[in-house]
Design a protein around this motif. Sequence first.
Motif, PDB file in Angstrom:
ATOM      1  N   ASN A  29     -58.693  10.264 -31.362  1.00 41.46           N
ATOM      2  CA  ASN A  29     -59.271  11.208 -32.310  1.00 41.46           C
ATOM      3  C   ASN A  29     -59.982  12.305 -31.528  1.00 41.46           C
ATOM      4  N   THR A  30     -59.458  13.527 -31.641  1.00 39.20           N
ATOM      5  CA  THR A  30     -60.049  14.669 -30.944  1.00 39.20           C
ATOM      6  C   THR A  30     -60.855  15.558 -31.874  1.00 39.20           C
ATOM      7  N   GLY A  31     -60.678  15.355 -33.178  1.00 38.69           N
ATOM      8  CA  GLY A  31     -61.328  16.235 -34.142  1.00 38.69           C
ATOM      9  C   GLY A  31     -60.511  17.481 -34.433  1.00 38.69           C
ATOM     10  N   ARG A  60     -53.028  35.409 -38.945  1.00 39.99           N
ATOM     11  CA  ARG A  60     -52.817  35.509 -37.497  1.00 39.99           C
ATOM     12  C   ARG A  60     -52.811  34.117 -36.876  1.00 39.99           C
ATOM     13  N   TYR A  61     -51.980  33.985 -35.842  1.00 37.73           N
ATOM     14  CA  TYR A  61     -52.007  32.776 -35.029  1.00 37.73           C
ATOM     15  C   TYR A  61     -53.180  32.860 -34.068  1.00 37.73           C
ATOM     16  N   TYR A  62     -53.581  31.726 -33.531  1.00 39.45           N
ATOM     17  CA  TYR A  62     -54.626  31.718 -32.519  1.00 39.45           C
ATOM     18  C   TYR A  62     -54.348  30.604 -31.507  1.00 39.45           C
ATOM     19  N   THR A  63     -54.936  30.747 -30.348  1.00 40.83           N
ATOM     20  CA  THR A  63     -54.755  29.838 -29.228  1.00 40.83           C
ATOM     21  C   THR A  63     -55.651  28.620 -29.377  1.00 40.83           C
ATOM     22  N   VAL A  64     -55.096  27.444 -29.046  1.00 43.71           N
ATOM     23  CA  VAL A  64     -55.881  26.218 -28.995  1.00 43.71           C
ATOM     24  C   VAL A  64     -55.686  25.589 -27.617  1.00 43.71           C
ATOM     25  N   GLU A  75     -62.621  21.195 -27.318  1.00 44.21           N
ATOM     26  CA  GLU A  75     -61.916  22.471 -27.382  1.00 44.21           C
ATOM     27  C   GLU A  75     -62.561  23.442 -26.405  1.00 44.21           C
ATOM     28  N   MET A  76     -61.712  24.114 -25.646  1.00 41.04           N
ATOM     29  CA  MET A  76     -62.198  25.109 -24.685  1.00 41.04           C
ATOM     30  C   MET A  76     -62.287  26.464 -25.375  1.00 41.04           C
ATOM     31  N   ASN A  77     -63.198  27.299 -24.916  1.00 39.80           N
ATOM     32  CA  ASN A  77     -63.327  28.644 -25.440  1.00 39.80           C
ATOM     33  C   ASN A  77     -62.152  29.467 -24.934  1.00 39.80           C
ATOM     34  N   ALA A  78     -61.253  29.805 -25.843  1.00 39.06           N
ATOM     35  CA  ALA A  78     -60.073  30.595 -25.491  1.00 39.06           C
ATOM     36  C   ALA A  78     -59.921  31.688 -26.537  1.00 39.06           C
TER      37      ALA A  78
END
Length: 189
Positions: A29-31, A60-64, A75-78
């Motif tokens: 489980n990563t959330g 819009r798409y976004y990076t994960v 989650e890293m700040n991207a």
Amino acid sequence: VRGNDGSIFAVGHHGTILRYDGTNWKQINTGSREWLKSVWGSSESDIFAVGGGFDYETSRYYTVILRNDGTGWREMNADFVEFLYDVWGTSDSDVFAAGWGGTILHYDGTNWHQMQSGTSENLWRIAGISGSDIFAAGDRGTVLHYDGTEWIKMETGISEHFYGIWANSASDVFAAGDNGTILHYDGTA
């Protein structure tokens, strides 16, 4: 990705991360509820998973980008807007991700930075031998090579989409794609 203890990690849609311990698969489980497309790690305590999501309010798409540093997945700040399809690296401070619209990102151990790829074609896979010998493959016969300084488009002479790339050495690289297309790069052509 295979961990040092023989464990294997796999990723998928809805934030799915699975870990195989040699006997059983267990969901972690990563959330996250995002689409995860690829996972790579230099050790079991340093693993990166990449993918993306879609914001229906902005269309819009976004990076994960998720990272496990041995204490759990975060989650890293991207602050990027492109969907990522693959991740590969040489160490925890030299990681590359490729994706939509020619996107290539590099993580230097502190921050993610966008690199100039020289293409707007989708890049589906990235793989390399070292930090100065990396290959990316994508749509319309696109194969790129990174020499440690810049990304250079390689001439393939075909227009099929490539969905896989594998590098054994700088003179032994394979790209695979549509219609059974398989190309071999021998260091010169």
